[in-house]
Motif scaffolding. Sequence first.
Motif, PDB file in Angstrom:
ATOM      1  N   SER A  95     -14.534  13.332 -14.491  1.00 18.21           N
ATOM      2  CA  SER A  95     -13.188  12.843 -14.215  1.00 18.21           C
ATOM      3  C   SER A  95     -13.271  11.684 -13.232  1.00 18.21           C
ATOM      4  O   SER A  95     -14.323  11.435 -12.648  1.00 18.21           O
ATOM      5  CB  SER A  95     -12.294  13.954 -13.666  1.00 18.21           C
ATOM      6  N   HIS A  96     -12.168  10.986 -13.084  1.00 18.45           N
ATOM      7  CA  HIS A  96     -12.182   9.797 -12.247  1.00 18.45           C
ATOM      8  C   HIS A  96     -11.970  10.121 -10.766  1.00 18.45           C
ATOM      9  O   HIS A  96     -12.005   9.234  -9.928  1.00 18.45           O
ATOM     10  CB  HIS A  96     -11.128   8.796 -12.734  1.00 18.45           C
ATOM     11  N   GLY A  97     -11.775  11.378 -10.457  1.00 16.75           N
ATOM     12  CA  GLY A  97     -11.668  11.786  -9.060  1.00 16.75           C
ATOM     13  C   GLY A  97     -10.259  11.690  -8.518  1.00 16.75           C
ATOM     14  O   GLY A  97      -9.423  10.956  -9.043  1.00 16.75           O
ATOM     15  N   LYS A  98     -10.007  12.455  -7.442  1.00 21.60           N
ATOM     16  CA  LYS A  98      -8.665  12.448  -6.860  1.00 21.60           C
ATOM     17  C   LYS A  98      -8.664  11.776  -5.497  1.00 21.60           C
ATOM     18  O   LYS A  98      -7.996  10.773  -5.302  1.00 21.60           O
ATOM     19  CB  LYS A  98      -8.135  13.871  -6.741  1.00 21.60           C
ATOM     20  N   ASP A  99      -9.437  12.329  -4.563  1.00 18.44           N
ATOM     21  CA  ASP A  99      -9.421  11.797  -3.201  1.00 18.44           C
ATOM     22  C   ASP A  99     -10.246  10.516  -3.129  1.00 18.44           C
ATOM     23  O   ASP A  99     -11.445  10.524  -3.374  1.00 18.44           O
ATOM     24  CB  ASP A  99      -9.984  12.832  -2.223  1.00 18.44           C
ATOM     25  N   VAL A 100      -9.568   9.452  -2.754  1.00 17.85           N
ATOM     26  CA  VAL A 100     -10.236   8.153  -2.722  1.00 17.85           C
ATOM     27  C   VAL A 100     -11.066   8.021  -1.447  1.00 17.85           C
ATOM     28  O   VAL A 100     -10.596   8.295  -0.342  1.00 17.85           O
ATOM     29  CB  VAL A 100      -9.188   7.020  -2.813  1.00 17.85           C
ATOM     30  N   ASP A 101     -12.334   7.635  -1.617  1.00 20.68           N
ATOM     31  CA  ASP A 101     -13.221   7.446  -0.473  1.00 20.68           C
ATOM     32  C   ASP A 101     -13.086   6.048   0.102  1.00 20.68           C
ATOM     33  O   ASP A 101     -13.227   5.853   1.299  1.00 20.68           O
ATOM     34  CB  ASP A 101     -14.678   7.663  -0.906  1.00 20.68           C
ATOM     35  N   LEU A 102     -12.857   5.093  -0.790  1.00 18.99           N
ATOM     36  CA  LEU A 102     -12.771   3.701  -0.345  1.00 18.99           C
ATOM     37  C   LEU A 102     -11.592   3.042  -1.050  1.00 18.99           C
ATOM     38  O   LEU A 102     -11.610   2.868  -2.269  1.00 18.99           O
ATOM     39  CB  LEU A 102     -14.079   2.984  -0.679  1.00 18.99           C
ATOM     40  N   LEU A 103     -10.569   2.746  -0.255  1.00 14.46           N
ATOM     41  CA  LEU A 103      -9.372   2.114  -0.816  1.00 14.46           C
ATOM     42  C   LEU A 103      -9.378   0.638  -0.443  1.00 14.46           C
ATOM     43  O   LEU A 103      -9.527   0.294   0.725  1.00 14.46           O
ATOM     44  CB  LEU A 103      -8.112   2.800  -0.255  1.00 14.46           C
ATOM     45  N   VAL A 104      -9.249  -0.222  -1.454  1.00  7.97           N
ATOM     46  CA  VAL A 104      -9.306  -1.661  -1.217  1.00  7.97           C
ATOM     47  C   VAL A 104      -7.939  -2.257  -1.556  1.00  7.97           C
ATOM     48  O   VAL A 104      -7.510  -2.197  -2.710  1.00  7.97           O
ATOM     49  CB  VAL A 104     -10.413  -2.307  -2.073  1.00  7.97           C
ATOM     50  N   CYS A 105      -7.278  -2.790  -0.537  1.00  9.01           N
ATOM     51  CA  CYS A 105      -5.910  -3.281  -0.734  1.00  9.01           C
ATOM     52  C   CYS A 105      -5.892  -4.804  -0.720  1.00  9.01           C
ATOM     53  O   CYS A 105      -6.203  -5.416   0.302  1.00  9.01           O
ATOM     54  CB  CYS A 105      -4.990  -2.747   0.360  1.00  9.01           C
ATOM     55  N   PHE A 106      -5.493  -5.384  -1.841  1.00 11.10           N
ATOM     56  CA  PHE A 106      -5.415  -6.840  -1.947  1.00 11.10           C
ATOM     57  C   PHE A 106      -4.123  -7.371  -1.322  1.00 11.10           C
ATOM     58  O   PHE A 106      -4.041  -8.528  -0.968  1.00 11.10           O
ATOM     59  CB  PHE A 106      -5.473  -7.274  -3.418  1.00 11.10           C
ATOM     60  N   ASN A 107      -3.110  -6.537  -1.248  1.00  9.32           N
ATOM     61  CA  ASN A 107      -1.843  -6.969  -0.665  1.00  9.32           C
ATOM     62  C   ASN A 107      -1.105  -5.776  -0.073  1.00  9.32           C
ATOM     63  O   ASN A 107      -1.571  -4.632  -0.158  1.00  9.32           O
ATOM     64  CB  ASN A 107      -0.979  -7.704  -1.713  1.00  9.32           C
ATOM     65  N   VAL A 163      -2.153  -7.967   4.443  1.00  9.09           N
ATOM     66  CA  VAL A 163      -1.857  -6.543   4.630  1.00  9.09           C
ATOM     67  C   VAL A 163      -1.778  -6.173   6.113  1.00  9.09           C
ATOM     68  O   VAL A 163      -2.585  -6.624   6.927  1.00  9.09           O
ATOM     69  CB  VAL A 163      -2.943  -5.678   3.964  1.00  9.09           C
ATOM     70  N   THR A 164      -0.789  -5.368   6.435  1.00 12.00           N
ATOM     71  CA  THR A 164      -0.707  -4.757   7.761  1.00 12.00           C
ATOM     72  C   THR A 164      -0.872  -3.251   7.599  1.00 12.00           C
ATOM     73  O   THR A 164      -0.163  -2.629   6.815  1.00 12.00           O
ATOM     74  CB  THR A 164       0.667  -5.040   8.407  1.00 12.00           C
ATOM     75  N   ILE A 165      -1.821  -2.710   8.323  1.00 15.10           N
ATOM     76  CA  ILE A 165      -2.101  -1.273   8.220  1.00 15.10           C
ATOM     77  C   ILE A 165      -1.437  -0.560   9.397  1.00 15.10           C
ATOM     78  O   ILE A 165      -1.541  -1.026  10.539  1.00 15.10           O
ATOM     79  CB  ILE A 165      -3.632  -1.028   8.249  1.00 15.10           C
ATOM     80  N   PRO A 166      -0.723   0.540   9.133  1.00 14.32           N
ATOM     81  CA  PRO A 166      -0.077   1.268  10.231  1.00 14.32           C
ATOM     82  C   PRO A 166      -1.106   1.738  11.274  1.00 14.32           C
ATOM     83  O   PRO A 166      -2.258   2.000  10.940  1.00 14.32           O
ATOM     84  CB  PRO A 166       0.561   2.474   9.532  1.00 14.32           C
ATOM     85  N   ASP A 167      -0.648   1.821  12.502  1.00 17.08           N
ATOM     86  CA  ASP A 167      -1.539   2.169  13.613  1.00 17.08           C
ATOM     87  C   ASP A 167      -2.346   3.438  13.366  1.00 17.08           C
ATOM     88  O   ASP A 167      -3.512   3.522  13.724  1.00 17.08           O
ATOM     89  CB  ASP A 167      -0.710   2.363  14.899  1.00 17.08           C
ATOM     90  N   GLU A 168      -1.689   4.410  12.740  1.00 16.45           N
ATOM     91  CA  GLU A 168      -2.376   5.699  12.548  1.00 16.45           C
ATOM     92  C   GLU A 168      -3.643   5.563  11.717  1.00 16.45           C
ATOM     93  O   GLU A 168      -4.513   6.418  11.765  1.00 16.45           O
ATOM     94  CB  GLU A 168      -1.465   6.718  11.839  1.00 16.45           C
ATOM     95  N   TYR A 169      -3.702   4.526  10.906  1.00 21.59           N
ATOM     96  CA  TYR A 169      -4.843   4.378   9.997  1.00 21.59           C
ATOM     97  C   TYR A 169      -5.841   3.339  10.459  1.00 21.59           C
ATOM     98  O   TYR A 169      -6.895   3.175   9.862  1.00 21.59           O
ATOM     99  CB  TYR A 169      -4.347   3.992   8.594  1.00 21.59           C
ATOM    100  N   ILE A 170      -5.493   2.639  11.525  1.00 17.00           N
ATOM    101  CA  ILE A 170      -6.240   1.432  11.836  1.00 17.00           C
ATOM    102  C   ILE A 170      -7.702   1.728  12.163  1.00 17.00           C
ATOM    103  O   ILE A 170      -8.589   0.934  11.906  1.00 17.00           O
ATOM    104  CB  ILE A 170      -5.523   0.625  12.957  1.00 17.00           C
ATOM    105  N   GLU A 171      -7.929   2.936  12.666  1.00 17.68           N
ATOM    106  CA  GLU A 171      -9.295   3.264  13.048  1.00 17.68           C
ATOM    107  C   GLU A 171     -10.243   3.416  11.862  1.00 17.68           C
ATOM    108  O   GLU A 171     -11.447   3.315  12.012  1.00 17.68           O
ATOM    109  CB  GLU A 171      -9.310   4.541  13.881  1.00 17.68           C
ATOM    110  N   ARG A 172      -9.685   3.714  10.707  1.00 22.76           N
ATOM    111  CA  ARG A 172     -10.574   3.796   9.542  1.00 22.76           C
ATOM    112  C   ARG A 172     -10.298   2.682   8.537  1.00 22.76           C
ATOM    113  O   ARG A 172     -10.566   2.811   7.343  1.00 22.76           O
ATOM    114  CB  ARG A 172     -10.509   5.164   8.880  1.00 22.76           C
TER     115      ARG A 172
END
Lengths: 614, 287
Positions: free
Chosen positions: A106-118, A142-151
């Motif tokens: 299967s293509h998997g559920k939990d994404v290990d590496l998310l790449v955001c172009f916008n 892209v602006t990433i919310p503070d809670e996620y910025i560490e990863r």
Amino acid sequence: MASIPAASGPSRPRCPESSQGPVDSPPGPRASRVQFLHGGTLSARNSVVVRLAGESGEGVISCGDILTQAAARGGYYTQTFRTFPAEIKGGPCMYQFRLSDEPIWSHGKDVDLLVCFNQEAWDLNWDSLGPEGVILYDSIEVTIPDEYIERARPVRMDELAKEIGGSTRAKNMVAAGAIAAVIAFDTTPIEELVLRRYAHKEGVADANIAALHAGAIEAHDLKGRYPLVPPVEVEEDRMLISGNQAIAVGAVAAGVKYFAGYPITPASDILEWLSVRLPQVGGLTIQCEDEIASLASVVGASYTGAKAMTATSGPGISLMNELIGYAGTAEIPVVIVDAQRGGPSTGLPTKTEQSDLNQALYGSHGEAPRVVMAPVSVEDCFYSIVDAFNYAEEFQVPVLLLTDQGLATRLEVIHRPDPEKLNIVCRTTSAGIAREDYKRYEYTDSGVSPMGLPGEPEGMYVATGIEHDEYGHPGYTPEIHLGMQTKRLGKLEPIRETSRVATHGEAQPADIAFIGFGSTFGPVREAVDRLAEQGLSVGAFYPRVLGPFPASRAEEFVANAKRIIVPEVNYTGQLARLIKAETTINELESVAKCDGLPFTAEAIIDLAAQEVAA
Amino acid sequence: MSTRKPNDYKSELKPIWCPGCGDFGVLASLYRSMADMDLDPSRTVIVSGIGCSSRLPHFASTYGIHTLHGRPLPVAMGVKLANPDLTVIAVGGDGDGFAIGAGHFPHASRRNIDVTYLVMDNEIYGLTKGQASPTSLFEQKAPSTPFGNPEDPLNPLALAIAAGASFVARGASFNTKALTELITQAVEHKGFSYIDAMSPCTTFNNTQESWKDAVTDVAPDHDPTDRVKAFDLALRGGFSLGILYRQERTTQTERYRAILEQAKPSDVNVMLDGFNARKGAAIGKPA
């Protein structure tokens, strides 16, 4: 865990959660669970799930394709899933691929590496991140919310692409370089593919490779943070192929000589691929004015003895229904592929669904014979189309082969089939039968009558959809109609006992039996393995032929099961209804999921857990 | 000299048409034309749709396909493309060809499929008992047009010329000698040949006498290769019998043969190798 509204709207019971989150959900407390960037390198993993997201036209799909291809070249197993808008430019698109050194289902559920172009890519996909997932994002867009910025790690995709190539076109290659760095993936196979792809465009390959390297440097301090176990013992004859392509090349192996089709998402690949390939084996492909003309001309070609097929999606099948009844009544072999998409009506042209089962089984007025099949994987697409031609030829019937958008367009690494080992069936013809004796629709023990082919003086007849006697002469007496219906509808009975069934896990599971069809087999198979690891007795039963349904074998399979779960991607539970109609199985749990997305293994496991707990 | 006689092309089934139906004349012309050409019945396929006239394949001793309402042309195309050695003749009525099947007619014309299409045009739906058809006249009264037909009729000949048919002619069931000759020329023509055969329905729209008075032969000095003049004839009132338009153009069969000849021969093993994961075949692009 963020609260996620049901993806399919009001009061849909037991619909597993979508793998793509709703747009308006705010980032939840998940963010605090992981502090990846301070956590050092994770241990090498057997599988990694990468999701790229951006605007249609930004190169997301081609970036995913080239990484998938490079991974396959490097010896990894891979499976992809893509979703994109029904428009050519603009709108969100997503490409997910999972890599492993071992076969994956299967293509998997939990994404290990998310790449955001916008930004929209983040807004739509943040929810897919796994507990240890990390983010690469465009530094400007892209602006990433503070809670996620560490990863999260900014990558100057737009900026570097402009610096190198003068436009943002190579943005996706910057992303590819950064991804390769994070999963410790050698960029050499990517470079080879870039060189090959742009061999005829001066400077383009260089710019792309420069962008690739720049991306890798950009993510330098993340290098190898998400390492993958390298593959060992890689066979050299593996193939990377999509469901549509496997069907197209399988049709050639089966001996197809005539293909007619009308462009439709997600089936057009088959038309396009065979347009190039069929002339190379002495056949031909034609694009018709509509789906009716497509199947009509396929009927005409098959009437002359050529193996003939068409491929379409749900709307095309709707138009073909009258001809499906005709081919069944006139007893002319035809093969029809339905790459299902979200319905009804125009529906969701680029999303997946398994909602044409009823129309495949029962479409067309009156009661005419047909075989309805569903391959369970990309590899199985190849073998199933061969079976489809064999059934069509042997029984002189239309055969419908149901895939779906997910299965048709995903790329999978499979083992190369050996055409020499295939059993290829050709129809019984009238050759050698004396003219006076020849009855095209003769009653026989099998219900199959030898078919006359133009050019054979002894086989002359008129094929017709009007009720007819054994000679094909119009006739409407009670004896003729009952006799011919018995012949036509009875001749498929042997298939019930002989059709191929895909099973996994225990043959007669004690705890949970899954019955499904088509593309859900992958995630269910993976779920079966993981549930078995938890000590449950689990098995899956996937008929490749749904009509005629292998009723007694299904009953036997589930005989000991405490619970029977029927997962399918539609609203009304079409397979569950079919099972209840065709078998003695009464107690089953229909899990119909209708959100345009395929099941994940995790969703199946959750369902099973709920069932066991209930 | 032909060795086959018209009767050799008759099947054991007798036509089910009403007495006086124009289709008898068309069928007789077809038998005679096939005999004149000495067509091999086992290499001849007559394809039809649904309607009174579409029963015709059952009355001929050749191969035949009696298909669905409106679909004879794409079926005939499939037959011819899959086996170009066959002579393919599609037959049907005006309702079959120009109402439910109208979507296929311009495409058969522009593709120049190597098929003869013989339409028995009676300007009415006979088999369903007399409703107006696409070629029924304005103000014509019929069970479905009790106040007179509010629609103008379609002009199939002008449509055929516009869409690219390479042979366009009109014949009449009551003029079998000329119709026989037209059918022969149409079948021998390379490409899509369309014949509008005026074929009166004596039960629901008996135009026999008025049509006999209205027909005129195409003038002997008409140049059928002149498309503008052909349009002029097709659009003019009255009924011009004969060949309105004729053009030499490569056929669909020839164009596909050229594609086949240019193709680099391959086989399934080579195609499978094109997907080799280790060699990194280009996705989606056949090698």
